[in-house]
Design an enzyme around this catalytic site. Structure first.
Site, short mmCIF file in Angstrom:
data_model
loop_
_atom_site.label_atom_id
_atom_site.label_comp_id
_atom_site.label_asym_id
_atom_site.label_seq_id
_atom_site.Cartn_x
_atom_site.Cartn_y
_atom_site.Cartn_z
N VAL A 1 63.24 -10.34 25.23
CA VAL A 1 63.75 -9.50 26.32
C VAL A 1 64.74 -8.48 25.78
O VAL A 1 65.80 -8.85 25.26
CB VAL A 1 64.46 -10.35 27.41
CG1 VAL A 1 64.94 -9.46 28.54
CG2 VAL A 1 63.54 -11.43 27.94
N ASP B 1 54.76 -4.36 30.25
CA ASP B 1 55.75 -4.87 29.29
C ASP B 1 57.09 -5.13 30.00
O ASP B 1 57.71 -6.18 29.81
CB ASP B 1 55.92 -3.82 28.17
CG ASP B 1 56.98 -4.21 27.17
OD1 ASP B 1 56.76 -5.17 26.42
OD2 ASP B 1 58.05 -3.56 27.16
N GLU C 1 65.21 -15.08 22.63
CA GLU C 1 66.12 -13.96 22.92
C GLU C 1 65.46 -12.60 22.63
O GLU C 1 65.62 -11.63 23.39
CB GLU C 1 67.39 -14.10 22.05
CG GLU C 1 68.42 -13.03 22.28
CD GLU C 1 69.05 -13.12 23.67
OE1 GLU C 1 69.78 -14.07 23.91
OE2 GLU C 1 68.78 -12.22 24.50
N GLY D 1 62.16 -2.34 17.81
CA GLY D 1 62.36 -1.92 16.43
C GLY D 1 62.63 -3.13 15.55
O GLY D 1 63.11 -4.17 16.02
N LYS E 1 59.19 -8.87 30.72
CA LYS E 1 60.61 -9.12 30.44
C LYS E 1 61.36 -9.45 31.73
O LYS E 1 62.23 -10.33 31.73
CB LYS E 1 61.22 -7.89 29.77
CG LYS E 1 60.59 -7.60 28.41
CD LYS E 1 61.02 -6.24 27.91
CE LYS E 1 60.32 -5.88 26.62
NZ LYS E 1 60.47 -4.45 26.30
N1 LIG Z 1 57.96 -4.31 17.61
C1 LIG Z 1 59.04 -4.50 18.35
O1 LIG Z 1 59.94 -3.68 18.34
C2 LIG Z 1 59.18 -5.75 19.19
C3 LIG Z 1 60.35 -5.92 19.97
C4 LIG Z 1 60.52 -7.10 20.70
C5 LIG Z 1 59.53 -8.05 20.68
N2 LIG Z 1 58.39 -7.84 19.93
C6 LIG Z 1 57.38 -8.90 19.93
O2 LIG Z 1 57.30 -9.43 18.61
C7 LIG Z 1 55.98 -9.86 18.34
C8 LIG Z 1 55.48 -9.17 17.08
O3 LIG Z 1 55.49 -7.77 17.29
P1 LIG Z 1 55.30 -6.74 16.07
O4 LIG Z 1 55.63 -5.40 16.63
O5 LIG Z 1 56.00 -7.21 14.87
O6 LIG Z 1 53.71 -6.82 15.86
P2 LIG Z 1 52.86 -6.32 14.61
O7 LIG Z 1 53.61 -5.32 13.82
O8 LIG Z 1 51.52 -5.94 15.16
O9 LIG Z 1 52.70 -7.65 13.72
C9 LIG Z 1 51.92 -8.72 14.10
C10 LIG Z 1 51.77 -9.66 12.92
O10 LIG Z 1 50.98 -10.76 13.32
C11 LIG Z 1 49.93 -10.96 12.37
N3 LIG Z 1 48.75 -11.45 13.06
C12 LIG Z 1 48.03 -10.83 14.03
N4 LIG Z 1 47.01 -11.61 14.40
C13 LIG Z 1 47.06 -12.72 13.63
C14 LIG Z 1 46.26 -13.87 13.51
N5 LIG Z 1 45.18 -14.03 14.27
N6 LIG Z 1 46.62 -14.82 12.62
C15 LIG Z 1 47.71 -14.65 11.82
N7 LIG Z 1 48.51 -13.57 11.89
C16 LIG Z 1 48.17 -12.62 12.78
C17 LIG Z 1 49.67 -9.61 11.76
O11 LIG Z 1 49.08 -9.79 10.47
P3 LIG Z 1 48.73 -8.53 9.50
O12 LIG Z 1 50.05 -7.91 9.17
O13 LIG Z 1 48.10 -9.15 8.33
O14 LIG Z 1 47.84 -7.64 10.29
C18 LIG Z 1 51.08 -9.02 11.71
O15 LIG Z 1 51.72 -9.40 10.53
C19 LIG Z 1 55.17 -9.54 19.60
O16 LIG Z 1 55.15 -10.68 20.43
C20 LIG Z 1 55.98 -8.44 20.27
O17 LIG Z 1 55.79 -8.38 21.66
C21 LIG Z 1 58.20 -6.72 19.20
#
Ligand SMILES: NC(=O)c1ccc[n+]([C@@H]2O[C@H](COP(=O)([O-])OP(=O)(O)OC[C@H]3O[C@@H](n4cnc5c(N)ncnc54)[C@H](OP(=O)(O)O)[C@@H]3O)[C@@H](O)[C@H]2O)c1
Length: 430
Positions: free
Chosen positions: A134, A203, A131, A304, A207
């Site tokens: 998207v 992006d 969920e 967020g 979605k």
């Molecule tokens: N941000 C948003 O608002 C949002 C909204 C909807 C969906 N998403 C989706 O949610 C997912 C996460 O997004 P995010 O914004 O939370 O990303 P993020 O802040 O960059 O966090 C990514 C996490 O993954 C860890 N990581 C990266 N490479 C890794 C590896 N090789 N092995 C183990 N851990 C690893 C990082 O570790 P470290 O912390 O140690 O660097 C970090 O904790 C993505 O698929 C994104 O498209 C995000």
């Protein structure tokens, strides 16, 4: 009370940390709603030393996220690393193989490998839920799978990227140009240092591909999405849009047509009277048109830590309550390959902006190019006079086929007095 649902979280960035916080702060409410506790047993991320603003005491740390898939004390793996390939793909595959439920926010992964992963989940009798992938906090997949499940979806469209919507809204409100507003958005943290994934529409396309799959029961076909971004939208276009009664939005749209499934992401002229024209700033919205329900719009925060965590944990509640439905609204084994409607066959109206030398006969040449391609003009505006100098000319067309419009634009570009490449934005009938 049933035994707790034991959860392993991979990725402790924005969404991972938000998810952990929600699971803690609302734990009593969640336990009441699920009839069992939701307990995190282990976590994994890249750097153990990184300060995350969350207390990890009592949680087992795994350096390798794949260890979560193998751990006997985990029932559900939450993948919040991101990226369409390993380590996220390997982790999700291994977890499903071992009969663990998977919840993910990873649109890139599901857009690329969704059908294959859903089939694996079905084979193993576990959930694959996404969920949060998207439109962040907007529960649109659940709405499609459950509340709207009785409808044939005629069309689905939405504002699926908050960064683009913020940039376009700010351009409209301030009259400033794209590059200037994007730079400010980057300084304020609303846009990434490398914004191309958002700004160039990728992006949104991820979605849209997921929305289309759930809405139409087809395999996710990301490569079938026609994708354009918003770099070409100028302050002048936004001004003309207002004059013509439109707002410019980056939309993702999907609908079945006589030529196949149409999926497209591009800047659109949206009539100001349409509800989605008023979705501003970082907000997202998705509109579903169903044959019985009519039009429904859901609006909310598309990204967020907190909104995204809200969607991740809602999926975990379904898993905990044993309410897991099929990932794509129909059994994965029954997903049909999408027949792609070529963009050249798209039919719609168009807005075109030209910069022309203010000389007699220019308008007649432009009109002739349109006529020769059977594109019928709806209206034309020439702004100001600059004898011998350049002036903008804007026109809109009645419904035409994209291929004919493209041919007409090529001819117009060759008119001697047209001094810049014509700019085209599709006008949507919403
Ligand atoms: N941000 C948003 O608002 C949002 C909204 C909807 C969906 N998403 C989706 O949610 C997912 C996460 O997004 P995010 O914004 O939370 O990303 P993020 O802040 O960059 O966090 C990514 C996490 O993954 C860890 N990581 C990266 N490479 C890794 C590896 N090789 N092995 C183990 N851990 C690893 C990082 O570790 P470290 O912390 O140690 O660097 C970090 O904790 C993505 O698929 C994104 O498209 C995000």
């Amino acid at each position: 009370m049933k035994p707790p649902l034991k959860i392993g979280i991979a990725g402790l960035g924005t969404v991972g940390a938000g998810t952990l916080r929600l699971l803690r702060e609302n734990s009593a409410l969640l336990a009441r709603r699920a009839g069992r506790a939701l307990v995190v047993t282990a976590v994994s991320a890249r750097s153990r030393a990184r300060e995350r603003g969350i207390d990890l005491t009592g949680l087992r740390w795994e350096d390798d996220p794949a260890a979560l898939a193998a751990a006997p004390d985990i029932d559900a793996v939450v993948e919040l690393i991101g990226g369409s390939e390993d380590p996220a793909r390997a982790l999700v595959t291994a977890a499903l193989e071992r009969g663990k439920h998977v919840v993910t926010a990873n649109k890139a992964l599901i857009a690329r490998h969704g059908a294959e992963l859903a089939r694996l989940a079905e084979k193993r009798g576990v959930a694959l839920a996404f969920e949060a992938a998207v439109a962040g906090g907007i529960p649109i997949l659940k709405a499609l799978r459950e509340g709207l499940a009785a409808n044939n979806v005629r069309r689905i469209y939405g504002i699926l990227n908050g960064t683009c919507n913020y940039v376009l809204t700010t351009m409209r409100e301030s009259g400033r140009e794209f590059g200037d507003v994007l730079g400010e958005a980057q300084r304020l943290g609303y846009a990434e240092a490398d914004p191309s994934f958002d700004i160039d529409g990728i992006d949104s396309a991820h979605k849209l591909a997921l929305l289309a799959a759930v809405a139409f029961g087809t395999e996710v076909d990301f490569d079938g999405v026609h994708v354009e971004g918003i770099r070409h939208v100028s302050a002048l276009d936004i001004e003309f849009a207002a004059e013509l009664g439109y707002r410019i939005k980056l939309l993702g749209l999907a609908r079945p047509t006589e030529h196949g499934l149409e999926q497209r992401v591009h800047a659109c002229m949206v009539p100001r009277a349409a509800p989605i024209a008023h979705v501003e700033g970082v907000f997202n919205a998705v509109v579903v048109e169903g044959d019985f329900v009519g039009r429904i719009m859901l609006e909310g925060r598309g990204a967020g830590a907190e909104p995204t965590a809200s969607a991740v944990v809602a999926d975990l509640l379904d898993v905990a309550g044993g309410r897991s439905t099929t990932s794509f609204a129909v059994p994965a084994s029954q997903l049909k390959a999408a027949e792609r409607a070529p963009m050249a066959r798209h039919r719609g109206a168009y807005y075109v902006r030209l910069m022309v030398l203010d000389r007699p006969g220019v308008i007649a040449d432009v009109a002739a190019a349109l006529r020769d391609e059977q594109v019928s003009m709806e209206q034309m505006i020439q702004r100001g006079r600059a004898p011998g100098g350049a002036v903008p000319v804007v026109l809109t067309t009645h419904e035409a086929e994209e291929a004919a419009m493209r041919r007409a634009l090529d001819r117009i570009a060759r008119v001697e007095t047209v001094i810049e490449t014509p700019r085209m934005i599709r006008v949507e009938n919403l």
